[in-house]
Design an enzyme around this catalytic site. Structure first.
Site, mmCIF file in Angstrom:
data_model
loop_
_atom_site.group_PDB
_atom_site.id
_atom_site.type_symbol
_atom_site.label_atom_id
_atom_site.label_comp_id
_atom_site.label_asym_id
_atom_site.label_seq_id
_atom_site.Cartn_x
_atom_site.Cartn_y
_atom_site.Cartn_z
ATOM 1 N N THR A 46 0.448 -1.122 -0.104
ATOM 2 C CA THR A 46 0.013 -0.182 -0.294
ATOM 3 C C THR A 46 0.809 1.291 -0.336
ATOM 4 O OG1 THR A 46 -1.822 -1.477 1.006
ATOM 5 C CG2 THR A 46 -1.936 0.998 0.949
ATOM 6 N N CYS A 47 1.599 1.477 0.793
ATOM 7 C CA CYS A 47 3.271 2.504 1.033
ATOM 8 C C CYS A 47 3.287 2.936 -0.565
ATOM 9 C CB CYS A 47 3.847 1.944 1.762
ATOM 10 S SG CYS A 47 3.333 2.124 3.858
ATOM 11 N N HIS A 48 3.803 2.276 -0.954
ATOM 12 C CA HIS A 48 4.254 1.742 -2.142
ATOM 13 C C HIS A 48 3.476 2.015 -3.631
ATOM 14 C CE1 HIS A 48 8.423 0.818 -4.845
ATOM 15 N NE2 HIS A 48 7.202 -0.524 -5.443
#
Length: 169
Positions: A46-48
């Protein structure tokens, strides 16, 4: 005492690059408008694929609001954050990747992520997903992702811009 809007960004060092240069966050946020974004882990899905791109894709709109710099950090070392920054193509952007390898900044702002389910996957305590808008080292907006991956919007660039715009009204 809880870390809330109105508090001053702590004078705690984060790591930039490798071997790391130390960045005092209170000094680095002084006399400018910045956003500090904390994420659970570099390269995590999700961060990426969602969180970081939301800031890279909205740089012009952020600059229109007077934002000078966006700091993205995780509880990772400077080498990992440098590799992630390169992978995300942040060079020449307003987005700076920092590491908080010993949880010092995360602990100082009381946003340690230590649920067993998270630690089973990521291995150690991490940072809750959040974004804060800071003017001259003072927190003006603090949006914390309390509900997990289904509640990203307030911490993404568009959600932060909504919060910043609301301050002007």
């Amino acid at each position: 005492e809880a870390f809330t809007v109105g508090k001053t960004v702590p004078a705690v060092n984060m790591h930039f690059g490798f071997p790391p240069a130390l960045v005092n966050m209170q000094e680095r946020t002084a006399a400018k408008k910045t956003i500090i974004v904390g994420m659970p882990g570099a390269f995590t899905p999700t961060c990426h694929s969602v969180h970081v791109p939301s800031y890279l894709e909205n740089q012009d709109a952020l600059k229109e609001r007077g934002i000078d710099e966006v700091f993205v950090y995780c509880v990772n070392d400077g080498a990992v954050m440098t590799a992630w920054a390169k992978d995300q193509g942040t060079e020449g952007s307003m987005v700076t990747f920092l590491g908080d390898p010993k949880l010092e900044f995360t602990s100082a702002i009381d946003l340690v992520l230590d649920q067993p389910a998270v630690m089973d996957v990521l291995g150690n305590k991490r940072c809750k997903r959040f974004a804060m808008y800071v003017e001259d080292s003072v927190v003006k907006v603090l949006n914390v992702n309390a509900a997990g991956p289904d509640d990203l919007e307030p911490t993404l660039a568009p959600g932060m811009m909504k919060s910043i715009d609301a301050l002007q009204k």
